[in-house]
Motif scaffolding. Structure first.
Motif, PDB file in Angstrom:
ATOM      1  N   ALA A 183      58.193  67.640  -0.963  1.00  0.00           N
ATOM      2  CA  ALA A 183      59.407  68.354  -1.377  1.00  0.00           C
ATOM      3  C   ALA A 183      60.471  67.364  -1.845  1.00  0.00           C
ATOM      4  O   ALA A 183      61.186  67.624  -2.823  1.00  0.00           O
ATOM      5  N   LEU A 184      60.570  66.216  -1.181  1.00  0.00           N
ATOM      6  CA  LEU A 184      61.516  65.183  -1.610  1.00  0.00           C
ATOM      7  C   LEU A 184      61.076  64.570  -2.929  1.00  0.00           C
ATOM      8  O   LEU A 184      61.914  64.229  -3.779  1.00  0.00           O
ATOM      9  N   LEU A 185      59.776  64.434  -3.086  1.00  0.00           N
ATOM     10  CA  LEU A 185      59.237  63.857  -4.317  1.00  0.00           C
ATOM     11  C   LEU A 185      59.555  64.744  -5.520  1.00  0.00           C
ATOM     12  O   LEU A 185      59.720  64.254  -6.635  1.00  0.00           O
ATOM     13  N   ASN A 186      59.662  66.031  -5.277  1.00  0.00           N
ATOM     14  CA  ASN A 186      59.962  66.979  -6.355  1.00  0.00           C
ATOM     15  C   ASN A 186      61.455  67.223  -6.530  1.00  0.00           C
ATOM     16  O   ASN A 186      61.860  68.087  -7.308  1.00  0.00           O
ATOM     17  N   ASP A 187      62.262  66.470  -5.792  1.00  0.00           N
ATOM     18  CA  ASP A 187      63.712  66.620  -5.841  1.00  0.00           C
ATOM     19  C   ASP A 187      64.317  65.402  -6.534  1.00  0.00           C
ATOM     20  O   ASP A 187      64.244  64.286  -6.025  1.00  0.00           O
ATOM     21  N   ASP A 188      64.936  65.604  -7.676  1.00  0.00           N
ATOM     22  CA  ASP A 188      65.492  64.492  -8.447  1.00  0.00           C
ATOM     23  C   ASP A 188      66.602  63.751  -7.714  1.00  0.00           C
ATOM     24  O   ASP A 188      66.881  62.584  -8.019  1.00  0.00           O
ATOM     25  N   SER A 189      67.250  64.398  -6.759  1.00  0.00           N
ATOM     26  CA  SER A 189      68.326  63.726  -6.030  1.00  0.00           C
ATOM     27  C   SER A 189      67.787  62.649  -5.092  1.00  0.00           C
ATOM     28  O   SER A 189      68.558  61.867  -4.534  1.00  0.00           O
ATOM     29  N   TYR A 190      66.452  62.600  -4.925  1.00  0.00           N
ATOM     30  CA  TYR A 190      65.816  61.566  -4.105  1.00  0.00           C
ATOM     31  C   TYR A 190      65.018  60.587  -4.972  1.00  0.00           C
ATOM     32  O   TYR A 190      64.091  59.944  -4.484  1.00  0.00           O
ATOM     33  N   ASP A 191      65.398  60.463  -6.236  1.00  0.00           N
ATOM     34  CA  ASP A 191      64.611  59.620  -7.141  1.00  0.00           C
ATOM     35  C   ASP A 191      64.585  58.150  -6.720  1.00  0.00           C
ATOM     36  O   ASP A 191      63.654  57.412  -7.055  1.00  0.00           O
ATOM     37  N   TYR A 223      60.009  60.181   6.472  1.00  0.00           N
ATOM     38  CA  TYR A 223      60.820  61.313   6.011  1.00  0.00           C
ATOM     39  C   TYR A 223      62.210  61.304   6.642  1.00  0.00           C
ATOM     40  O   TYR A 223      63.231  61.411   5.949  1.00  0.00           O
ATOM     41  N   GLY A 224      62.270  61.140   7.982  1.00  0.00           N
ATOM     42  CA  GLY A 224      63.550  61.140   8.668  1.00  0.00           C
ATOM     43  C   GLY A 224      64.424  59.976   8.257  1.00  0.00           C
ATOM     44  O   GLY A 224      65.638  60.129   8.072  1.00  0.00           O
ATOM     45  N   GLY A 225      63.824  58.794   8.098  1.00  0.00           N
ATOM     46  CA  GLY A 225      64.585  57.617   7.695  1.00  0.00           C
ATOM     47  C   GLY A 225      65.236  57.790   6.331  1.00  0.00           C
ATOM     48  O   GLY A 225      66.386  57.392   6.118  1.00  0.00           O
ATOM     49  N   ILE A 226      64.500  58.414   5.421  1.00  0.00           N
ATOM     50  CA  ILE A 226      65.035  58.662   4.077  1.00  0.00           C
ATOM     51  C   ILE A 226      66.204  59.639   4.151  1.00  0.00           C
ATOM     52  O   ILE A 226      67.250  59.432   3.516  1.00  0.00           O
ATOM     53  N   LEU A 227      66.049  60.707   4.934  1.00  0.00           N
ATOM     54  CA  LEU A 227      67.120  61.694   5.038  1.00  0.00           C
ATOM     55  C   LEU A 227      68.371  61.113   5.686  1.00  0.00           C
ATOM     56  O   LEU A 227      69.498  61.422   5.266  1.00  0.00           O
ATOM     57  N   ILE A 228      68.192  60.265   6.690  1.00  0.00           N
ATOM     58  CA  ILE A 228      69.350  59.642   7.342  1.00  0.00           C
ATOM     59  C   ILE A 228      70.076  58.727   6.361  1.00  0.00           C
ATOM     60  O   ILE A 228      71.316  58.730   6.278  1.00  0.00           O
ATOM     61  N   PHE A 229      69.305  57.933   5.596  1.00  0.00           N
ATOM     62  CA  PHE A 229      69.931  57.069   4.589  1.00  0.00           C
ATOM     63  C   PHE A 229      70.757  57.904   3.610  1.00  0.00           C
ATOM     64  O   PHE A 229      71.919  57.584   3.312  1.00  0.00           O
ATOM     65  N   ILE A 237      57.891  57.162  -1.560  1.00  0.00           N
ATOM     66  CA  ILE A 237      57.290  58.414  -1.092  1.00  0.00           C
ATOM     67  C   ILE A 237      55.858  58.537  -1.603  1.00  0.00           C
ATOM     68  O   ILE A 237      54.955  58.974  -0.869  1.00  0.00           O
ATOM     69  N   GLU A 238      55.623  58.138  -2.831  1.00  0.00           N
ATOM     70  CA  GLU A 238      54.263  58.163  -3.379  1.00  0.00           C
ATOM     71  C   GLU A 238      53.335  57.269  -2.553  1.00  0.00           C
ATOM     72  O   GLU A 238      52.179  57.622  -2.289  1.00  0.00           O
ATOM     73  N   ALA A 239      53.851  56.107  -2.126  1.00  0.00           N
ATOM     74  CA  ALA A 239      53.055  55.201  -1.294  1.00  0.00           C
ATOM     75  C   ALA A 239      52.786  55.836   0.079  1.00  0.00           C
ATOM     76  O   ALA A 239      51.670  55.741   0.614  1.00  0.00           O
ATOM     77  N   LEU A 240      53.786  56.484   0.651  1.00  0.00           N
ATOM     78  CA  LEU A 240      53.610  57.168   1.936  1.00  0.00           C
ATOM     79  C   LEU A 240      52.542  58.248   1.828  1.00  0.00           C
ATOM     80  O   LEU A 240      51.660  58.362   2.694  1.00  0.00           O
ATOM     81  N   LEU A 241      52.609  59.036   0.775  1.00  0.00           N
ATOM     82  CA  LEU A 241      51.648  60.122   0.597  1.00  0.00           C
ATOM     83  C   LEU A 241      50.249  59.589   0.299  1.00  0.00           C
ATOM     84  O   LEU A 241      49.245  60.164   0.719  1.00  0.00           O
ATOM     85  N   ARG A 242      50.195  58.491  -0.394  1.00  0.00           N
ATOM     86  CA  ARG A 242      48.900  57.902  -0.752  1.00  0.00           C
ATOM     87  C   ARG A 242      48.183  57.379   0.499  1.00  0.00           C
ATOM     88  O   ARG A 242      46.968  57.548   0.639  1.00  0.00           O
ATOM     89  N   ASN A 243      48.941  56.776   1.401  1.00  0.00           N
ATOM     90  CA  ASN A 243      48.338  56.194   2.606  1.00  0.00           C
ATOM     91  C   ASN A 243      48.333  57.138   3.800  1.00  0.00           C
ATOM     92  O   ASN A 243      47.639  56.898   4.781  1.00  0.00           O
ATOM     93  N   LYS A 244      49.187  58.186   3.720  1.00  0.00           N
ATOM     94  CA  LYS A 244      49.331  59.143   4.830  1.00  0.00           C
ATOM     95  C   LYS A 244      49.719  58.441   6.127  1.00  0.00           C
ATOM     96  O   LYS A 244      49.280  58.793   7.223  1.00  0.00           O
TER      97      LYS A 244
END
Length: 439
Positions: free
Chosen positions: A403-411, A356-362, A417-424
């Protein structure tokens, strides 16, 4: 103290306790919030209380306490401040309920020597009002939110019994846009309050809390939050390596000629002028271990077989340490300006944690500095390859990713993100680097 003086003092004390209790109930009532008198008056039943007033009233070892309380109630009722209800056949012996008369609320505050909550709310609102035209949006958002709440007689978490705290906060917020960039916290504290530790003791927690809630960035520590608004704990150094040529005062520096790169202070960055970026790519690296391992040529992956990555000496590499600190922000703006003015077509990459943090920093780097920024080692292939070295995350953490998955600005990140959520499981850069080297 004579017996009579003691009796008068106790009666006054009990008047204050009774009125304080009733006024607190009034201040939490709908009548207070709306300003409209309701059918139900503020009240209490003596038997249902569990405080010093009820303990004194039912003190079997000192019957005089009850007499003093009765006298206090009688005087208040005589002045039409309250109304006392007695149980049937027990009038004058044991009270049932006490009611506050709406028409006498002002007098009740005076007798109890209590500052009305309404006055406290208006005072805080007045203190915060200079923030309505603050140049920073998140500060105006803070003011908008609480100005509306205070106008509705709601505190919404504000400490209305501490106006001095908000005076200090406003004083600090109004000064921040005018101060020198990268001002150290203790210097700022001395400038504003003539005490080098005052901000840390009395302003910092409130300031950071507001920025966390109304700002648009999520960081890990108070120090990082303060740095992001220009308040520096200690001077920061920006680590840079690779083909960057700049002039600084009367000297010219080619960073490529310095083994291991260079550390640039804020003062150096502020004065330098970029002359050339003769790089095949610019790479931002979040983690310090990854930065050094990359420069040492220890990162060997299929992705790096691309011609632009065949030799790390051809890459302008910059350590970010997460969100860029004040000195690095200055350098990033200079890099951005040089690339735009020189029409340099160099590609820009960022390598950070797969979480999550890595995505936000990018996204912070992409949205604020380089709109064409590309991720390196932040993809499903890398994630799946090194998944076994990741760390499990909590349901709360999953909610933030969702929340990021539901935000189009993070498409750009939705599949990852789906892979992260799938594997936790999230994958930190340092663990990734260590196992890249092992393999």
């Amino acid at each position: 103290m004579t017996e009579l003086t003691q009796e008068l003092a106790k009666i006054k004390e009990y008047k204050s306790k009774v009125l304080s209790l009733l006024l607190k109930k009034y201040e939490t009532s709908k009548a207070f919030r709306t300003g409209e008198v309701s059918l139900q008056r503020p009240q209490f039943a003596i038997k249902k209380l569990n405080n010093s007033l009820s303990k004194d009233y039912f003190d079997e070892m000192n019957y005089r306490k009850r007499e003093w309380i009765h006298q206090a109630l009688a005087e208040l009722q005589e002045n039409e401040i309250i109304e006392v209800k007695w149980p049937k056949f027990k009038e004058g012996e044991e009270i049932d309920k006490v009611y506050l008369n709406f028409d006498a609320i002002g007098n009740a505050y005076d007798i109890a020597e209590i500052i009305p909550k309404q006055q406290k709310l208006e005072d805080i609102k007045s203190i915060l009002s200079p923030l309505s035209e603050h140049p920073w949006q998140w500060v105006r958002n803070f003011w908008d939110y609480y100005n509306e709440a205070l106008s509705k007689n709601q505190t919404s978490g504000l400490e209305i019994d501490n106006p001095k705290g908000y005076e200090d906060l406003v004083k600090t917020l109004l000064f921040l846009p005018t101060m020198d960039e990268g001002t150290m916290k203790r210097v700022l504290s001395h400038q504003l309050f003539n005490d080098t530790k005052y901000i840390e003791k009395h302003v910092q927690s409130r300031l950071v809390s507001i920025y966390k809630r109304f700002g648009d960035i999520e960081l890990d520590t108070d120090i990082e939050y303060l740095d992001s608004i220009g308040i520096v704990e200690n001077p920061q150094i920006s680590l840079v390596s690779g083909p960057l040529i700049f002039n600084s005062i009367n000297s010219s520096v080619d960073v490529a000629e310095l083994p291991g790169g260079i550390g640039l202070s804020f003062e150096t960055i502020k004065e330098l002028e970029i002359k050339d970026i003769n790089a095949k790519a610019i790479l931002f690296i979040e983690n310090l271990t990854a930065y050094h391992e990359f420069l040492n040529g220890k990162i060997v992956e299929d992705t790096l077989s691309s011609s632009k990555f065949t030799n790390t000496d051809h890459i302008l590499t910059i350590y970010t340490g997460g969100y860029p600190h004040h000195a690095l922000r200055k350098l990033l703006y200079k890099l951005k300006g040089f690339i735009q003015q020189s029409n340099n077509s160099v590609e820009v990459y960022h390598w950070g944690d797969i979480d999550y943090g890595g995505i936000l920093i990018f996204e912070h780097l992409r949205r604020n500095y380089f709109s064409y920024l590309k991720p390196l080692f932040m993809d499903e292939y890398t994630y799946n390859k090194y998944l076994e070295y990741g760390m499990q995350f909590s349901p709360e953490y999953a909610n933030k990713l969702t929340a990021l998955l539901n935000d189009d600005s993070y498409d750009l990140w939705h599949k990852l993100i789906e892979a992260l959520l799938r594997n936790k499981i999230r994958l930190e850069q340092e663990g990734l680097v260590i196992n890249m080297n092992i393999k």
